[in-house]
Design an enzyme around this catalytic site. Structure first.
Site, PDB file in Angstrom:
ATOM      1  N   MET A  30       0.843  -1.202   0.000  1.00 56.39           N
ATOM      2  CA  MET A  30       0.000   0.000   0.000  1.00 56.39           C
ATOM      3  C   MET A  30       0.877   1.251   0.000  1.00 56.39           C
ATOM      4  O   MET A  30       0.411   2.346   0.324  1.00 56.39           O
ATOM      5  CB  MET A  30      -0.932  -0.007   1.212  1.00 56.39           C
ATOM      6  CG  MET A  30      -1.883  -1.209   1.186  1.00 56.39           C
ATOM      7  SD  MET A  30      -3.383  -0.966   2.125  1.00 56.39           S
ATOM      8  CE  MET A  30      -2.730  -0.627   3.748  1.00 56.39           C
ATOM      9  N   HIS A  37       9.475  -3.416   3.485  1.00 55.20           N
ATOM     10  CA  HIS A  37       9.017  -3.662   2.105  1.00 55.20           C
ATOM     11  C   HIS A  37      10.205  -3.961   1.191  1.00 55.20           C
ATOM     12  O   HIS A  37      10.119  -4.817   0.307  1.00 55.20           O
ATOM     13  CB  HIS A  37       8.282  -2.438   1.553  1.00 55.20           C
ATOM     14  CG  HIS A  37       7.030  -2.084   2.285  1.00 55.20           C
ATOM     15  ND1 HIS A  37       6.936  -1.011   3.123  1.00 55.20           N
ATOM     16  CD2 HIS A  37       5.809  -2.673   2.291  1.00 55.20           C
ATOM     17  CE1 HIS A  37       5.708  -0.930   3.619  1.00 55.20           C
ATOM     18  NE2 HIS A  37       5.006  -1.935   3.133  1.00 55.20           N
TER      19      HIS A  37
END
Ligand code: PAF
Length: 287
Positions: A30, A37
């Site tokens: 997102m 990430h």
């Protein structure tokens, strides 16, 4: 690294890579990316030849009183981070591209049992929103493998079950949680914390580790341990949503003799909801 916004462009770019015989890895996100990430993208780049990441803040998985509007959107910084981590293609669609018929989307994917309880209890509909958008993204990208963070342990369990139940030919890889030096699990929501709250937040992982050590040392009174853990969080000024010891695979309440356990926690620090978990494998001498 190219950024595309439409499913058509995405499919064309993935088809090109596939026609060159490349194995496709996928990391859905997102955005507001951090080193956690980056670790997912690095893992995908190790296991695949062409890495696709997506950035889409999915309205379907946010409750009415949640942080959809204030969820940080940081596309330029995210693109740089993805590039550095070895991403080949970014898919950053609009809400209209993902949900052309609006948010009343008829077809939804639900994984009811695994979505009950834990985060599902205080976030009704959340995992249906996640499973629906992840299956849409899987159909758009058609990757060979996809990498998810173990920090969202229940989400990973839901996705594994969905892929198994719906025969999706995609290998799901879980990547260990990346932590700050003081133990706090990296999360985009950490950015909401004030400096004082940020200094307090590592108590969440400290509490998990203490419970893990107690269980590893042979304590089996899980309700008493959980109660102590909640008191510790409350004493530090947090409001525990849940703290539970569960079976690590089916997420059912842990029973005496279970060897694969996970301790899961969600707690509010001010308005910020922090989640974390600790996986425990007990050997025969401890269980
Ligand atoms: O973990 C996330 O960031 C999201 O839940 C996901 C998997 C990208 C689906 O929107």
């Amino acid at each position: 690294m190219n950024t595309v916004k439409t499913v058509r462009e995405l499919r064309a770019a993935v088809a090109r890579a596939r026609s060159e015989g490349k194995r496709i890895g996928f990391v859905p996100t997102m955005g507001n990316l951090h080193s956690g990430h980056a670790a997912l993208v690095t893992k995908a780049a190790q296991r695949a030849d062409f890495v696709v990441a997506s950035i889409f803040v999915n309205p379907l998985q946010f409750g009415a009183n949640e942080d959809l509007d204030k969820y940080p959107r940081t596309l330029a910084a995210d693109q740089q981070r993805l590039l550095d981590a070895g991403c080949n293609l970014l898919f950053a669609p609009t809400v209209e591209e993902m949900y052309p018929d609006g948010m009343g989307v008829q077809t939804r994917v639900s994984v009811p049992q695994l979505s009950e309880g834990l985060c599902g209890a205080s976030r009704p509909g959340h995992f249906e929103g996640v499973a629906t958008v992840v299956s849409k993204l899987f159909n758009m990208v058609q990757p060979d493998l996809a990498v998810f963070g173990e920090k969202d342990f229940q989400q990973l369990a839901v996705i594994r079950a969905m892929v198994r139940d719906l025969n999706m030919p995609i290998q799901i890889i879980g990547e260990p949680t990346v932590r700050a030096e003081d133990g706090l699990a990296l999360s985009s929501r950490n950015g909401y914390l004030t400096p004082d709250q940020r200094a307090t937040a590592p108590v969440v992982y400290r509490t998990l580790k203490q419970l893990g050590e107690a269980i590893g040392a042979g304590q089996v009174d899980f309700p008493a341990l959980v109660e102590q853990g909640k008191q510790q969080l409350e004493a530090a000024g947090l409001r525990p949503d849940y703290l539970e010891v569960r079976h690590a695979v089916n997420l059912k309440p842990a029973n005496f003799g279970d060897r694969d356990l996970v301790i899961l926690v969600a707690a509010y620090l001010g308005n910020t909801r922090l989640i974390d978990n600790l996986y425990l494998h007990l050997d025969e001498t401890t269980a």
